[in-house]
Design an enzyme around this catalytic site. Sequence first.
Site, PDB file in Angstrom:
ATOM      1  N   ALA A 242      66.489  29.851 104.752  1.00  0.00           N
ATOM      2  CA  ALA A 242      67.321  28.524 104.710  1.00  0.00           C
ATOM      3  C   ALA A 242      67.270  27.831 106.109  1.00  0.00           C
ATOM      4  CB  ALA A 242      68.856  29.440 104.966  1.00  0.00           C
ATOM      5  N   GLY A 244      65.701  25.837 104.278  1.00  0.00           N
ATOM      6  CA  GLY A 244      64.700  25.466 102.979  1.00  0.00           C
ATOM      7  C   GLY A 244      63.631  24.652 103.428  1.00  0.00           C
ATOM      8  N   LYS A 246      61.082  24.721 105.124  1.00  0.00           N
ATOM      9  CA  LYS A 246      59.540  25.140 104.777  1.00  0.00           C
ATOM     10  C   LYS A 246      59.315  25.648 103.332  1.00  0.00           C
ATOM     11  CE  LYS A 246      58.768  26.546 109.486  1.00  0.00           C
ATOM     12  NZ  LYS A 246      60.208  26.652 110.240  1.00  0.00           N
ATOM     13  N   ASP A 264      67.361  34.696 102.055  1.00  0.00           N
ATOM     14  CA  ASP A 264      68.056  34.604 103.382  1.00  0.00           C
ATOM     15  C   ASP A 264      69.248  35.430 103.106  1.00  0.00           C
ATOM     16  OD1 ASP A 264      67.514  32.347 105.785  1.00  0.00           O
ATOM     17  OD2 ASP A 264      69.759  33.368 105.592  1.00  0.00           O
ATOM     18  N   CYS A 362      59.941  29.552 116.188  1.00  0.00           N
ATOM     19  CA  CYS A 362      60.042  28.439 117.005  1.00  0.00           C
ATOM     20  C   CYS A 362      60.534  28.840 118.338  1.00  0.00           C
ATOM     21  CB  CYS A 362      61.127  27.509 116.405  1.00  0.00           C
ATOM     22  SG  CYS A 362      62.753  28.036 116.379  1.00  0.00           S
TER      23      CYS A 362
END
Length: 421
Positions: A242, A244, A246, A264, A362
């Site tokens: 989530a 979504g 990627k 998820d 990230c």
Amino acid sequence: MLVAVLEKRRSLTQALAQRPAGSAPPALVQELCYGVMRFLPRLDRLAAELLKRPLKRRDRDIHALILTGLYQLTEMRTAEHAAVAETVEAARRLRKPWAAALINGVLRGFLRRREALMAALDAADEGALACPGWLLDAFRAAWPDDWRSIAAALNQRPPMTLRVNRRQIGPDEYIASLADAGLAARPAPHAPEGVILERPVAVEALPGFGSGQVSVQDAGAQLAARLLRLAPAQHVLDACAAPGGKSCHLLEIAPAGVRLTAVDVDADRLRRVRDNLDRLRLEAEVVEGDALHPAGEWGRRRYDRILLDAPCSATGVIRRHPDIKALRRPSDISALAVRQAAMLDAMWSLLAPGGMLLYATCSLLPEENEMQIVDFLKRRKDAREAPLDDAWGHPRAAGRQTLPGEDSMDGFYYALLVKRP
Ligand SMILES: C[S@@+](CC[C@H](N)C(=O)[O-])C[C@H]1O[C@@H](n2cnc3c(N)ncnc32)[C@H](O)[C@@H]1O
């Protein structure tokens, strides 16, 4: 809203979504909230210097007002008298008229001593770079040559980057349709579907957004889909899918017959996966599930490819989510690293022999990235690392990292692992 983030530790996105109707115009509210969060370590220091003693806990709203006043005076082009008058007026609207004189005094005190106060701020790295001390220390240790530019890049406003849905339209054609709509844009480096807008706009203004021609996604995030090296008819698991981004990208460029299971743990966020799949006219199996404890049918299968976009500190995307500066604590990092390692182990057991797992975060911090992969390779003798394209980012002890701002991307970490047959 700022109090919700600073005191109740809500994300700015949540706090803005719950904004009371009838308050100031959203664009200005957004500018002030994002700006205060972006420069919080600077503004907090200034406020501490200007207030004779800290405000009581119940007056955190007044503290937040002072921060917005200081933000307007230091970073915006608001006329000085207007910034002071509006901030004072806001205290009256909060039904705290006693605070009007205090705010007036603090902001006028700043204007009188501006030069000396700003020079003192800029003399220390934490103030100059508007970065919490613990995070700056972590950047310094991990990126001895880049920590300053990283911290500075995290204070920039990010570009609005789009991902063109190749199933419907090519990037050149889409850039032409943007031009027809009066929107200037250029291709993103390293991201073949990526298009960078010269100026951000509301998604409703994007041609073909509603019919699925395009999505909003940073170019660094767009690297993931190709790194998975999909082949026809493979079954792919996106373990933390989530909202979504990627998942949808990999379906948009997948060879024939690729099936996707998008998992998820968060049911609300999964709704956004379904909405995105519908808008983009894509299909996937969407499952609420826990990547730490695979269960049910999705947890019994073996997959050819697994994307593990692990929950992380998000330190690489602070320019998009500046509230992370206020929300993260140093202790979060070790707790996240423990979860990430457990998730890697759990997902590895679902990978077919010869299959590939792409680990992504990230984050800019080694504990969540290369240290995680180096440790994993030590404990799993059936795992080896596959090399990644070296056109982008920086090589690490394992995997590669993009740094915020470089090639217009956010900070992402990727490592590709192959399971020995
Ligand atoms: C970095 S985000 C994923 C972003 C997504 N891959 C994309 O590109 O749009 C991490 C996601 O992990 C999910 N998550 C956290 N813990 C999880 C768990 N134990 N099992 C599955 N998902 C989890 C969160 O709900 C969040 O949606």
